[in-house]
Design a protein around this motif. Structure first.
Motif, PDB file in Angstrom:
ATOM      1  N   TRP A 174      48.787  36.845  48.594  1.00  0.00           N
ATOM      2  CA  TRP A 174      47.972  36.261  48.084  1.00  0.00           C
ATOM      3  C   TRP A 174      46.477  36.103  48.806  1.00  0.00           C
ATOM      4  CZ3 TRP A 174      48.542  30.230  48.166  1.00  0.00           C
ATOM      5  CH2 TRP A 174      47.355  29.403  47.279  1.00  0.00           C
ATOM      6  N   ALA A 175      46.475  36.200  50.155  1.00  0.00           N
ATOM      7  CA  ALA A 175      45.216  35.996  51.096  1.00  0.00           C
ATOM      8  C   ALA A 175      44.334  37.427  50.906  1.00  0.00           C
ATOM      9  CB  ALA A 175      45.770  36.010  52.646  1.00  0.00           C
ATOM     10  N   ASP A 176      45.207  38.701  50.588  1.00  0.00           N
ATOM     11  CA  ASP A 176      44.541  39.800  50.261  1.00  0.00           C
ATOM     12  C   ASP A 176      43.743  39.549  48.699  1.00  0.00           C
ATOM     13  OD1 ASP A 176      45.498  41.205  52.577  1.00  0.00           O
ATOM     14  OD2 ASP A 176      47.361  40.886  51.739  1.00  0.00           O
ATOM     15  N   VAL A 177      44.418  39.235  47.886  1.00  0.00           N
ATOM     16  CA  VAL A 177      44.287  39.106  46.641  1.00  0.00           C
ATOM     17  C   VAL A 177      42.810  38.413  46.530  1.00  0.00           C
ATOM     18  CG1 VAL A 177      44.653  38.269  44.269  1.00  0.00           C
ATOM     19  CG2 VAL A 177      46.262  39.137  45.741  1.00  0.00           C
ATOM     20  N   HIS A 178      42.812  36.984  47.267  1.00  0.00           N
ATOM     21  CA  HIS A 178      41.883  35.866  47.122  1.00  0.00           C
ATOM     22  C   HIS A 178      40.572  36.578  47.795  1.00  0.00           C
ATOM     23  CE1 HIS A 178      41.432  32.182  45.740  1.00  0.00           C
ATOM     24  NE2 HIS A 178      40.815  31.535  46.800  1.00  0.00           N
ATOM     25  N   LEU A 179      40.806  37.362  48.850  1.00  0.00           N
ATOM     26  CA  LEU A 179      39.540  37.999  49.576  1.00  0.00           C
ATOM     27  C   LEU A 179      39.056  39.072  48.883  1.00  0.00           C
ATOM     28  CD1 LEU A 179      37.809  38.374  52.084  1.00  0.00           C
ATOM     29  CD2 LEU A 179      39.237  39.754  53.027  1.00  0.00           C
ATOM     30  N   LEU A 180      39.498  39.782  48.417  1.00  0.00           N
ATOM     31  CA  LEU A 180      39.052  40.731  47.294  1.00  0.00           C
ATOM     32  C   LEU A 180      38.354  40.159  46.219  1.00  0.00           C
ATOM     33  CD1 LEU A 180      38.452  43.750  46.619  1.00  0.00           C
ATOM     34  CD2 LEU A 180      40.425  43.775  45.110  1.00  0.00           C
ATOM     35  N   GLU A 181      38.977  39.261  45.527  1.00  0.00           N
ATOM     36  CA  GLU A 181      38.085  38.607  44.538  1.00  0.00           C
ATOM     37  C   GLU A 181      36.861  38.005  45.246  1.00  0.00           C
ATOM     38  OE1 GLU A 181      40.064  34.945  42.856  1.00  0.00           O
ATOM     39  OE2 GLU A 181      38.316  34.718  41.522  1.00  0.00           O
ATOM     40  N   GLU A 206      39.893  31.646  37.459  1.00  0.00           N
ATOM     41  CA  GLU A 206      39.623  33.137  37.648  1.00  0.00           C
ATOM     42  C   GLU A 206      40.803  33.595  38.701  1.00  0.00           C
ATOM     43  OE1 GLU A 206      38.634  35.229  35.602  1.00  0.00           O
ATOM     44  OE2 GLU A 206      38.308  36.846  36.469  1.00  0.00           O
ATOM     45  N   SER A 207      41.045  32.554  39.887  1.00  0.00           N
ATOM     46  CA  SER A 207      41.945  33.018  40.893  1.00  0.00           C
ATOM     47  C   SER A 207      43.376  33.228  40.459  1.00  0.00           C
ATOM     48  CB  SER A 207      41.755  32.079  42.042  1.00  0.00           C
ATOM     49  OG  SER A 207      40.637  32.268  42.399  1.00  0.00           O
ATOM     50  N   ILE A 208      43.527  32.227  39.403  1.00  0.00           N
ATOM     51  CA  ILE A 208      44.801  32.164  38.868  1.00  0.00           C
ATOM     52  C   ILE A 208      44.963  33.545  38.010  1.00  0.00           C
ATOM     53  CG2 ILE A 208      46.432  30.982  37.190  1.00  0.00           C
ATOM     54  CD1 ILE A 208      44.975  28.261  38.176  1.00  0.00           C
ATOM     55  N   ARG A 209      44.050  33.823  37.293  1.00  0.00           N
ATOM     56  CA  ARG A 209      44.391  35.012  36.435  1.00  0.00           C
ATOM     57  C   ARG A 209      44.535  36.195  37.523  1.00  0.00           C
ATOM     58  NH1 ARG A 209      39.259  33.200  33.961  1.00  0.00           N
ATOM     59  NH2 ARG A 209      39.943  31.980  32.141  1.00  0.00           N
ATOM     60  N   TRP A 210      43.631  36.364  38.560  1.00  0.00           N
ATOM     61  CA  TRP A 210      43.811  37.300  39.501  1.00  0.00           C
ATOM     62  C   TRP A 210      45.150  37.366  40.199  1.00  0.00           C
ATOM     63  CZ3 TRP A 210      41.070  41.029  42.423  1.00  0.00           C
ATOM     64  CH2 TRP A 210      39.755  41.375  42.077  1.00  0.00           C
ATOM     65  N   LEU A 211      45.791  36.308  40.491  1.00  0.00           N
ATOM     66  CA  LEU A 211      46.961  36.216  41.419  1.00  0.00           C
ATOM     67  C   LEU A 211      48.255  36.670  40.529  1.00  0.00           C
ATOM     68  CD1 LEU A 211      48.276  35.762  44.053  1.00  0.00           C
ATOM     69  CD2 LEU A 211      48.635  33.312  43.216  1.00  0.00           C
ATOM     70  N   LEU A 212      48.296  36.355  38.914  1.00  0.00           N
ATOM     71  CA  LEU A 212      49.099  36.729  38.132  1.00  0.00           C
ATOM     72  C   LEU A 212      49.010  37.987  37.808  1.00  0.00           C
ATOM     73  CD1 LEU A 212      48.914  33.891  35.643  1.00  0.00           C
ATOM     74  CD2 LEU A 212      50.895  34.384  36.623  1.00  0.00           C
ATOM     75  N   ALA A 213      47.956  38.669  37.811  1.00  0.00           N
ATOM     76  CA  ALA A 213      47.736  40.027  37.393  1.00  0.00           C
ATOM     77  C   ALA A 213      48.183  40.929  38.780  1.00  0.00           C
ATOM     78  CB  ALA A 213      46.220  40.257  37.272  1.00  0.00           C
ATOM     79  N   ASN A 253      43.032  49.436  44.889  1.00  0.00           N
ATOM     80  CA  ASN A 253      43.852  50.562  44.419  1.00  0.00           C
ATOM     81  C   ASN A 253      45.255  50.300  44.257  1.00  0.00           C
ATOM     82  OD1 ASN A 253      42.124  53.057  43.733  1.00  0.00           O
ATOM     83  ND2 ASN A 253      41.386  52.788  45.667  1.00  0.00           N
ATOM     84  N   ILE A 254      45.567  48.986  44.520  1.00  0.00           N
ATOM     85  CA  ILE A 254      47.008  48.786  44.279  1.00  0.00           C
ATOM     86  C   ILE A 254      47.350  48.652  42.826  1.00  0.00           C
ATOM     87  CG2 ILE A 254      48.507  46.674  44.233  1.00  0.00           C
ATOM     88  CD1 ILE A 254      47.343  46.201  47.331  1.00  0.00           C
ATOM     89  N   PRO A 255      48.264  49.303  42.344  1.00  0.00           N
ATOM     90  CA  PRO A 255      48.230  49.456  40.731  1.00  0.00           C
ATOM     91  C   PRO A 255      47.927  48.246  39.802  1.00  0.00           C
ATOM     92  CG  PRO A 255      49.884  50.820  41.821  1.00  0.00           C
ATOM     93  CD  PRO A 255      49.320  49.966  42.855  1.00  0.00           C
ATOM     94  N   THR A 256      48.441  47.145  40.273  1.00  0.00           N
ATOM     95  CA  THR A 256      48.262  45.924  39.375  1.00  0.00           C
ATOM     96  C   THR A 256      46.848  45.492  39.407  1.00  0.00           C
ATOM     97  OG1 THR A 256      49.054  44.396  41.187  1.00  0.00           O
ATOM     98  CG2 THR A 256      50.736  44.932  39.440  1.00  0.00           C
ATOM     99  N   ILE A 257      46.445  45.547  40.801  1.00  0.00           N
ATOM    100  CA  ILE A 257      44.808  45.208  40.682  1.00  0.00           C
ATOM    101  C   ILE A 257      43.900  46.267  40.144  1.00  0.00           C
ATOM    102  CG2 ILE A 257      43.107  44.852  42.589  1.00  0.00           C
ATOM    103  CD1 ILE A 257      45.083  43.076  44.046  1.00  0.00           C
ATOM    104  N   LYS A 258      44.331  47.464  40.328  1.00  0.00           N
ATOM    105  CA  LYS A 258      43.412  48.544  39.836  1.00  0.00           C
ATOM    106  C   LYS A 258      43.297  48.089  38.168  1.00  0.00           C
ATOM    107  CE  LYS A 258      42.954  53.544  39.981  1.00  0.00           C
ATOM    108  NZ  LYS A 258      43.354  54.472  40.648  1.00  0.00           N
TER     109      LYS A 258
END
Ligand code: IBG
Length: 222
Positions: A155-162, A17-24, A190-195
């Motif tokens: 990446w640290a931000d992506v991982h923390l939000l997850e 799942e973290s790989i999906r998050w990071l790619l997204a 609200n970052i467009p890719t994450i949204k």
């Protein structure tokens, strides 16, 4: 031009799942080949596709990558989400490992014997609110910036939000004592890719349910 990365894993969160998050988050489209049965897994193994006979495996840039952390490092570096120098990378690594430890506790919960679940759940909330979240709250407070490292989305931000969203699924008010993390959550969501990734219909996976745990046990023989 290289094609889309192809992710080989079960149809659930787990280690992929973290790989999906990071790619997204990096705005990279990817394909998924789901392992539905033990035979599917054995086929990958017999074809010599899995270096250590394990998944996650990601076909990317002509490689068949395994080992979650190696895959994440590669994607983060390739997409400029891994800091500007060694010291920023060191910070990102420390923050990511902290959230990985917290997520690992959550990931293992459905596989615990029933008599351990309550204790493990309390431990997750305790660790989230007394060990991990206070660190990230303090980091944001001390430097006063929008993101954890170098004033830039990483990446640290992506991982923390997850991780935050995983704990909130279990305890919706878990951020009540962490105002800066609440604002961080809104900002990063609200970052467009994450949204886009957070919207229904994306490749983000729901938590494992009991029925799926039975299937997972059969696929991996445990
Ligand atoms: N160090 C490897 C990594 O980080 O990628 C470990 C990978 C791993 O343990 N993979 C498991 C596997 O292939 C599947 S994920 N096991 C078969 C074997 O022979 O070792 C298991 C998992 C799930 C959900 I599903 C939560 C946590 C782990």
């Amino acid at each position: 031009m290289a094609g889309k990365p192809k992710l080989h894993y079960v149809r659930g969160r787990g280690k992929m799942e973290s790989i999906r998050w990071l790619l997204a988050a990096a705005g990279v489209e990817f394909e998924e080949q789901f392992i539905e049965t033990n035979e599917d897994l054995e086929k990958l193994r017999k074809n010599g596709q899995l270096l250590f006979q394990q998944v996650p495996m990601v076909e990317i840039d002509g490689m068949k990558m395994v080992q979650t952390r190696a895959i994440l490092n590669y994607i983060a570096a390739k997409h400029n989400l891994y800091g500007k120098d060694l010291k920023e990378r060191a910070l990102i690594d420390m923050y990511v490992e902290g959230t990985t430890d917290l997520m690992g506790m959550i990931m293992s919960l459905p596989f615990q014997p029933p008599e351990n679940k309550e204790k493990q759940t309390s431990l997750i909330f305790e660790r989230a609110t007394t060990r991990y979240f206070p660190v990230y709250e303090k980091v944001l407070k001390d430097h006063g910036q929008d993101f954890l490292v170098g004033g830039k989305f990483s990446w640290a931000d992506v991982h923390l939000l997850e991780a935050i969203l995983m704990v909130e699924e279990m305890k919706p008010d878990v951020l009540s004592a962490f105002p800066l993390l609440q604002a961080f959550k809104t900002r990063v969501s609200n970052i467009p890719t994450i949204k886009k990734f957070l919207q229904p219909g994306s490749q983000r996976k729901p938590p494992f349910d009991e029925k799926y745990i039975v299937q997972i046990r059969k696929i991996f023989n445990f």
